[in-house]
Design an enzyme around this catalytic site. Sequence first.
Site, PDB file in Angstrom:
ATOM      1  N   LYS A 152       0.838  -1.204   0.000  1.00  0.00           N
ATOM      2  CA  LYS A 152       0.000   0.000   0.000  1.00  0.00           C
ATOM      3  C   LYS A 152       0.870   1.250   0.000  1.00  0.00           C
ATOM      4  CE  LYS A 152      -3.868  -2.250   2.279  1.00  0.00           C
ATOM      5  NZ  LYS A 152      -4.422  -2.676   3.563  1.00  0.00           N
TER       6      LYS A 152
ATOM      7  N   GLN B 237      -5.018  -1.433   9.549  1.00  0.00           N
ATOM      8  CA  GLN B 237      -4.977  -2.777   8.964  1.00  0.00           C
ATOM      9  C   GLN B 237      -5.618  -3.798   9.899  1.00  0.00           C
ATOM     10  OE1 GLN B 237      -3.835  -3.494   5.837  1.00  0.00           O
ATOM     11  NE2 GLN B 237      -4.327  -5.654   6.107  1.00  0.00           N
TER      12      GLN B 237
ATOM     13  N   ASP C 249     -11.480   3.016   3.877  1.00  0.00           N
ATOM     14  CA  ASP C 249     -11.836   1.586   3.861  1.00  0.00           C
ATOM     15  C   ASP C 249     -13.352   1.400   3.747  1.00  0.00           C
ATOM     16  OD1 ASP C 249      -9.874  -0.407   3.945  1.00  0.00           O
ATOM     17  OD2 ASP C 249      -9.460  -0.076   6.075  1.00  0.00           O
TER      18      ASP C 249
HETATM   19  N1  GUN Z   1      -7.283  -6.608   5.947  1.00  0.00           N
HETATM   20  C1  GUN Z   1      -7.556  -7.296   4.816  1.00  0.00           C
HETATM   21  N2  GUN Z   1      -8.141  -6.494   3.899  1.00  0.00           N
HETATM   22  C2  GUN Z   1      -8.230  -5.276   4.475  1.00  0.00           C
HETATM   23  C3  GUN Z   1      -8.721  -4.034   4.004  1.00  0.00           C
HETATM   24  O1  GUN Z   1      -9.225  -3.867   2.884  1.00  0.00           O
HETATM   25  N3  GUN Z   1      -8.616  -3.007   4.888  1.00  0.00           N
HETATM   26  C4  GUN Z   1      -8.089  -3.163   6.133  1.00  0.00           C
HETATM   27  N4  GUN Z   1      -8.056  -2.103   6.920  1.00  0.00           N
HETATM   28  N5  GUN Z   1      -7.625  -4.294   6.588  1.00  0.00           N
HETATM   29  C5  GUN Z   1      -7.702  -5.346   5.748  1.00  0.00           C
END
Ligand code: GUN
Length: 292
Positions: free
Chosen positions: A55, A99, A122
Site C-alpha cells: 500500500k 490494517q 476503507d
Molecule cells: N485486511 C484485509 N483487507 C483489508 C482491508 O481492505 N482493509 C483493512 N483495513 N484491513 C484489511
Amino acid sequence: MTSATIIDGKAFAAGLRTRIATQVATFREKAGRAPGLAVVLVGEDPASSVYVRSKGKATREAGMESIEHRLPADTDQATLLALVAQLNADPMVDGILVQLPLPGQIDAQAVIQAIDPDKDVDGFHPVNAGRLATGSEGFVPCTPLGCLMLLKSIHPSLSGMDAVVVGRSNIVGKPMAQLLLGESCTVTVAHSRTRNLADVVGRADIVVAAVGVPGLVKGEWIKPGASVIDVGINRTETGLVGDVEYDTAVSRAGAITPVPGGVGPMTIAVLLRNTLVSAGRREGVAIDQTAL
Ligand code: GUN
C-alpha cells in the site's frame, strides 16, 4: 463451447492507477499539497506486513503521501485510539486505514468507529455502511467496489441480472450485496448455512465468491455464460487458490477472474481512488470520478 473471458484485474488495476496518478497531479497543483493516506499496522502479522508495504509503495507511485505507523503487537486500545484521534485532526491526512485483523486485546469495532467517517477510505465505519445502504455519498469498501468495476467492464449495465454473493462479511459480502442492489440486480446473499448452495449458485448470472474456503464453489454449479468474480485468496499446498474451482468453472462461465491476478490487485487501486476522492472533497478540488 467457447471458453470464458479471463478478466485481467492486474491490467485493469494498472490502468486505474495511471488514471488516478493523472488526477493526483492536478490535485497537487490546485491544492498545493499531495493527498495523504495514513496506514496503521499493529503487530507483525506477515500477510498484513506485506499488504502494508504494498500500500505504501502504491501510494507513493500515485504521487500521494504515505504516512505509516507501525505499533507493537502489545499496543493497548487507548494508545491506538489516541493515534486515530491524532490522524483525524491532521489536515494533511485525507484517508486513514487501520490494517485488520487487530490483536485480541483491541476491540476492532471501537477502533473503526473512532475513525472520522469522512477519512474512512476503507468504508468500514457504520456511517459509511449506512450511506451505502441508503444510496448516499460516502466511501465504499475497496474490494467490493473493485469487484463491481470488473463486472461493469464486462456488463456496462447489470440491471435486472440475478446476482449471488457467497459470503456475508462486513468487508466484502454485505457491501457487495448493497452495490449490486444499487445496480438493480436481484441479489441473493448465500453463506455457510445456505441450503442447496449448488441450486442457488446455478440460478445466477453473476456469482461473487467471498467465503475464504478453497474451491467451495464448484465449476459444474455455474450457469453457462455467467460472470464469476472470485474474491478468495487461499494459501494451499498447491499455491494460491480462490473460492471457485477455477479449472471446471472456466469452461462454463462467460467471464471469470483468475486467482491470483483477478480481484487482488484491484483492492489497493480502489484504496488510492478513495483517498483521491477524499482529498478532493476535503479541499474542494473537483475529481472526475467518471474518468477513474
Ligand atoms: N485486511 C484485509 N483487507 C483489508 C482491508 O481492505 N482493509 C483493512 N483495513 N484491513 C484489511
